[in-house]
Design a protein around this motif. Structure first.
Motif, PDB file in Angstrom:
ATOM      1  N   LEU A 163       0.837  -1.203   0.000  1.00  0.00           N
ATOM      2  CA  LEU A 163       0.000   0.000   0.000  1.00  0.00           C
ATOM      3  C   LEU A 163       0.874   1.257   0.000  1.00  0.00           C
ATOM      4  O   LEU A 163       2.017   1.239   0.455  1.00  0.00           O
ATOM      5  CB  LEU A 163      -0.918   0.017   1.223  1.00  0.00           C
ATOM      6  N   ASP A 164       0.300   2.329  -0.498  1.00  0.00           N
ATOM      7  CA  ASP A 164       1.027   3.600  -0.554  1.00  0.00           C
ATOM      8  C   ASP A 164       1.295   4.148   0.836  1.00  0.00           C
ATOM      9  O   ASP A 164       0.639   3.792   1.806  1.00  0.00           O
ATOM     10  CB  ASP A 164       0.212   4.637  -1.339  1.00  0.00           C
ATOM     11  N   ALA A 165       2.235   5.061   0.901  1.00  0.00           N
ATOM     12  CA  ALA A 165       2.580   5.690   2.174  1.00  0.00           C
ATOM     13  C   ALA A 165       1.451   6.577   2.689  1.00  0.00           C
ATOM     14  O   ALA A 165       1.367   6.837   3.889  1.00  0.00           O
ATOM     15  CB  ALA A 165       3.851   6.517   2.016  1.00  0.00           C
ATOM     16  N   SER A 166       0.566   7.002   1.811  1.00  0.00           N
ATOM     17  CA  SER A 166      -0.551   7.838   2.247  1.00  0.00           C
ATOM     18  C   SER A 166      -1.594   7.028   3.023  1.00  0.00           C
ATOM     19  O   SER A 166      -2.410   7.595   3.737  1.00  0.00           O
ATOM     20  CB  SER A 166      -1.214   8.504   1.042  1.00  0.00           C
ATOM     21  N   GLN A 167      -1.566   5.722   2.906  1.00  0.00           N
ATOM     22  CA  GLN A 167      -2.508   4.846   3.602  1.00  0.00           C
ATOM     23  C   GLN A 167      -1.785   4.024   4.667  1.00  0.00           C
ATOM     24  O   GLN A 167      -1.985   2.827   4.787  1.00  0.00           O
ATOM     25  CB  GLN A 167      -3.195   3.915   2.605  1.00  0.00           C
ATOM     26  N   GLU A 168      -0.983   4.695   5.430  1.00  0.00           N
ATOM     27  CA  GLU A 168      -0.141   4.003   6.412  1.00  0.00           C
ATOM     28  C   GLU A 168      -0.955   3.287   7.493  1.00  0.00           C
ATOM     29  O   GLU A 168      -0.630   2.172   7.880  1.00  0.00           O
ATOM     30  CB  GLU A 168       0.823   4.996   7.061  1.00  0.00           C
ATOM     31  N   ALA A 169      -2.016   3.895   7.974  1.00  0.00           N
ATOM     32  CA  ALA A 169      -2.832   3.272   9.022  1.00  0.00           C
ATOM     33  C   ALA A 169      -3.495   1.995   8.514  1.00  0.00           C
ATOM     34  O   ALA A 169      -3.524   0.969   9.200  1.00  0.00           O
ATOM     35  CB  ALA A 169      -3.887   4.245   9.525  1.00  0.00           C
ATOM     36  N   LEU A 170      -4.021   2.030   7.298  1.00  0.00           N
ATOM     37  CA  LEU A 170      -4.625   0.843   6.701  1.00  0.00           C
ATOM     38  C   LEU A 170      -3.575  -0.240   6.449  1.00  0.00           C
ATOM     39  O   LEU A 170      -3.841  -1.432   6.635  1.00  0.00           O
ATOM     40  CB  LEU A 170      -5.329   1.219   5.395  1.00  0.00           C
ATOM     41  N   SER A 171      -2.390   0.179   6.068  1.00  0.00           N
ATOM     42  CA  SER A 171      -1.288  -0.760   5.848  1.00  0.00           C
ATOM     43  C   SER A 171      -0.951  -1.528   7.115  1.00  0.00           C
ATOM     44  O   SER A 171      -0.774  -2.751   7.096  1.00  0.00           O
ATOM     45  CB  SER A 171      -0.065   0.013   5.344  1.00  0.00           C
ATOM     46  N   HIS A 172      -0.885  -0.814   8.221  1.00  0.00           N
ATOM     47  CA  HIS A 172      -0.574  -1.461   9.507  1.00  0.00           C
ATOM     48  C   HIS A 172      -1.678  -2.444   9.913  1.00  0.00           C
ATOM     49  O   HIS A 172      -1.398  -3.490  10.510  1.00  0.00           O
ATOM     50  CB  HIS A 172      -0.376  -0.415  10.598  1.00  0.00           C
ATOM     51  N   LYS A 173      -2.925  -2.103   9.591  1.00  0.00           N
ATOM     52  CA  LYS A 173      -4.032  -3.000   9.929  1.00  0.00           C
ATOM     53  C   LYS A 173      -3.949  -4.311   9.142  1.00  0.00           C
ATOM     54  O   LYS A 173      -4.186  -5.390   9.695  1.00  0.00           O
ATOM     55  CB  LYS A 173      -5.371  -2.311   9.668  1.00  0.00           C
ATOM     56  N   TYR A 174      -3.614  -4.233   7.855  1.00  0.00           N
ATOM     57  CA  TYR A 174      -3.486  -5.449   7.055  1.00  0.00           C
ATOM     58  C   TYR A 174      -2.314  -6.313   7.533  1.00  0.00           C
ATOM     59  O   TYR A 174      -2.429  -7.530   7.623  1.00  0.00           O
ATOM     60  CB  TYR A 174      -3.310  -5.108   5.569  1.00  0.00           C
ATOM     61  N   ILE A 175      -1.204  -5.684   7.817  1.00  0.00           N
ATOM     62  CA  ILE A 175      -0.036  -6.431   8.295  1.00  0.00           C
ATOM     63  C   ILE A 175      -0.335  -7.072   9.650  1.00  0.00           C
ATOM     64  O   ILE A 175      -0.017  -8.238   9.888  1.00  0.00           O
ATOM     65  CB  ILE A 175       1.200  -5.509   8.367  1.00  0.00           C
ATOM     66  N   GLY A 176      -0.973  -6.347  10.535  1.00  0.00           N
ATOM     67  CA  GLY A 176      -1.327  -6.882  11.841  1.00  0.00           C
ATOM     68  C   GLY A 176      -2.344  -8.002  11.762  1.00  0.00           C
ATOM     69  O   GLY A 176      -2.240  -9.013  12.465  1.00  0.00           O
ATOM     70  N   ALA A 177      -3.341  -7.846  10.905  1.00  0.00           N
ATOM     71  CA  ALA A 177      -4.353  -8.893  10.752  1.00  0.00           C
ATOM     72  C   ALA A 177      -3.740 -10.154  10.160  1.00  0.00           C
ATOM     73  O   ALA A 177      -4.081 -11.271  10.572  1.00  0.00           O
ATOM     74  CB  ALA A 177      -5.486  -8.388   9.869  1.00  0.00           C
ATOM     75  N   GLY A 178      -2.831  -9.998   9.222  1.00  0.00           N
ATOM     76  CA  GLY A 178      -2.160 -11.164   8.641  1.00  0.00           C
ATOM     77  C   GLY A 178      -1.298 -11.882   9.653  1.00  0.00           C
ATOM     78  O   GLY A 178      -1.293 -13.122   9.733  1.00  0.00           O
ATOM     79  N   THR A 179      -0.578 -11.130  10.455  1.00  0.00           N
ATOM     80  CA  THR A 179       0.256 -11.725  11.491  1.00  0.00           C
ATOM     81  C   THR A 179      -0.593 -12.423  12.552  1.00  0.00           C
ATOM     82  O   THR A 179      -0.275 -13.539  12.983  1.00  0.00           O
ATOM     83  CB  THR A 179       1.131 -10.649  12.150  1.00  0.00           C
ATOM     84  N   ALA A 180      -1.674 -11.787  12.957  1.00  0.00           N
ATOM     85  CA  ALA A 180      -2.570 -12.404  13.938  1.00  0.00           C
ATOM     86  C   ALA A 180      -3.211 -13.666  13.368  1.00  0.00           C
ATOM     87  O   ALA A 180      -3.379 -14.660  14.080  1.00  0.00           O
ATOM     88  CB  ALA A 180      -3.649 -11.406  14.359  1.00  0.00           C
ATOM     89  N   GLY A 181      -3.546 -13.649  12.102  1.00  0.00           N
ATOM     90  CA  GLY A 181      -4.112 -14.836  11.467  1.00  0.00           C
ATOM     91  C   GLY A 181      -3.146 -16.004  11.482  1.00  0.00           C
ATOM     92  O   GLY A 181      -3.534 -17.151  11.719  1.00  0.00           O
ATOM     93  N   LEU A 182      -1.875 -15.707  11.251  1.00  0.00           N
ATOM     94  CA  LEU A 182      -0.873 -16.773  11.268  1.00  0.00           C
ATOM     95  C   LEU A 182      -0.686 -17.354  12.656  1.00  0.00           C
ATOM     96  O   LEU A 182      -0.691 -18.571  12.844  1.00  0.00           O
ATOM     97  CB  LEU A 182       0.477 -16.246  10.763  1.00  0.00           C
ATOM     98  N   PHE A 183      -0.515 -16.483  13.635  1.00  0.00           N
ATOM     99  CA  PHE A 183      -0.117 -16.950  14.953  1.00  0.00           C
ATOM    100  C   PHE A 183      -1.281 -17.252  15.898  1.00  0.00           C
ATOM    101  O   PHE A 183      -1.093 -17.990  16.860  1.00  0.00           O
ATOM    102  CB  PHE A 183       0.848 -15.957  15.591  1.00  0.00           C
ATOM    103  N   LEU A 184      -2.450 -16.693  15.646  1.00  0.00           N
ATOM    104  CA  LEU A 184      -3.577 -16.953  16.535  1.00  0.00           C
ATOM    105  C   LEU A 184      -4.600 -17.919  15.945  1.00  0.00           C
ATOM    106  O   LEU A 184      -5.434 -18.451  16.676  1.00  0.00           O
ATOM    107  CB  LEU A 184      -4.273 -15.638  16.908  1.00  0.00           C
ATOM    108  N   LEU A 185      -4.548 -18.150  14.642  1.00  0.00           N
ATOM    109  CA  LEU A 185      -5.476 -19.080  14.014  1.00  0.00           C
ATOM    110  C   LEU A 185      -4.765 -20.284  13.394  1.00  0.00           C
ATOM    111  O   LEU A 185      -5.050 -21.430  13.739  1.00  0.00           O
ATOM    112  CB  LEU A 185      -6.299 -18.363  12.930  1.00  0.00           C
ATOM    113  N   ALA A 186      -3.857 -20.008  12.466  1.00  0.00           N
ATOM    114  CA  ALA A 186      -3.239 -21.095  11.706  1.00  0.00           C
ATOM    115  C   ALA A 186      -2.350 -21.980  12.574  1.00  0.00           C
ATOM    116  O   ALA A 186      -2.435 -23.213  12.504  1.00  0.00           O
ATOM    117  CB  ALA A 186      -2.440 -20.523  10.536  1.00  0.00           C
ATOM    118  N   MET A 187      -1.502 -21.385  13.396  1.00  0.00           N
ATOM    119  CA  MET A 187      -0.580 -22.189  14.191  1.00  0.00           C
ATOM    120  C   MET A 187      -1.297 -23.076  15.215  1.00  0.00           C
ATOM    121  O   MET A 187      -0.991 -24.273  15.292  1.00  0.00           O
ATOM    122  CB  MET A 187       0.467 -21.308  14.882  1.00  0.00           C
TER     123      MET A 187
END
Length: 84
Positions: A22-46
């Motif tokens: 994502l562009d630098a202008s959408q930094e807050a949304l970028s952090h949400k996607y990265i955080g949701a992906g990380t949480a999905g890996l470690f709190l659901l998949a693992m």
């Protein structure tokens, strides 16, 4: 169950990659996607993967008890220690 875990992993990695692209202008949304992906890996998949792989196995076989250490050393479980 196998395909569910695989689907969660693919969706999580896709969210992380999308968040980084994502562009630098959408930094807050970028952090949400990265955080949701990380949480999905470690709190659901693992946990789902670990549950699936450990089902039906005896955890005492994997613990370091005195009996299991003696088995690894090739000694009988009730063999006495040599006295000096």
């Amino acid at each position: 169950m196998r395909y569910l875990v695989l689907l969660i992993v693919i969706i999580s990695f896709s969210a992380i990659i999308y968040g980084y692209n994502l562009d630098a202008s959408q930094e807050a949304l970028s952090h949400k996607y990265i955080g949701a992906g990380t949480a999905g890996l470690f709190l659901l998949a693992m946990p789902l993967f670990l549950y699936k792989e450990s089902k039906g196995k005896d955890f005492k076989d994997y613990m370091l008890t005195d009996e299991n250490v003696r088995k690894m050393q090739g000694k009988s479980p009730k063999e006495d220690k040599p006295s000096n």
